[in-house]
Design a protein around this motif. Structure first.
Motif: not given
Length: 176
Positions: A25-26, A29, A36, A42, A46, A62
């Motif tokens: 996910k990092r 994004y 990030i 996260i 979200a 998050v």
């Protein structure tokens, strides 16, 4: 950030278990243009939207069903805990009583969340807000003005109820 890339990410992350795959996910994004930090976690539920700038500092959490709407700039410090169902968005409107719609021209105002802060479940952070370092925002609170560092704030609108005294190392109640 790229709205199209965020849309693609949204479709993909729904298949990643809620509290797993944080490194993927990092990466995704960051690919969309968000800055990030390391070890940012996260949750898959979200929702991150907008074409503005998003910066999340290292070691930040998050939580589930958080909504980040970055139409301008949202800056979240390091070591921040964002509880479930928190809303952070910097889009609003100019109020225009003499037009057909009172919600007039759209505008966006930067939001800053300080290091070590904890945003409780279902809290709301409105456009233009600056939350200092190590602030606790109570569950269900609506933050519409600046909160000083080392305070606990609750309510709608959120008001400081106590502040940490660095000298005595104690919480001091705030006058209401």
């Amino acid at each position: 950030m790229s709205s199209l890339k965020l849309y693609i990410i949204r479709l993909f992350v729904l298949f990643i278990p809620e509290t797993r795959g944080f490194s993927i996910k990092r990466f995704l994004y960051r690919w969309a243009g968000a800055k990030i930090g390391e070890n940012v976690r996260i949750c898959s539920s979200a929702i991150i939207l907008g074409s503005g700038k998003l910066k999340i500092g290292s070691n930040t959490w998050v939580g589930q069903n958080v909504m980040l709407l970055a139409s301008k700039e949202i800056e979240i410090g390091k070591n921040v805990d964002i509880g479930p169902k928190v809303y952070i968005g910097n889009g609003t409107h100019v109020i225009e009583p003499n037009s057909e719609r009172i919600a007039g021209k759209g505008k966006s105002i930067k939001i800053i969340i300080g290091n070590g802060t904890w945003l409780g479940v279902n809290s709301t952070i409105l456009p233009g807000v600056v939350v200092g370092d190590k602030v606790v925002v109570g569950a269900g609170s609506l933050v519409n003005t600046k909160l000083e560092s080392y305070t606990v704030a609750v309510g709608s609108p959120a008001k400081a109820i106590k502040i940490w005294d660095v000298k005595t190392q104690n919480w001091i109640p705030c006058k209401r």
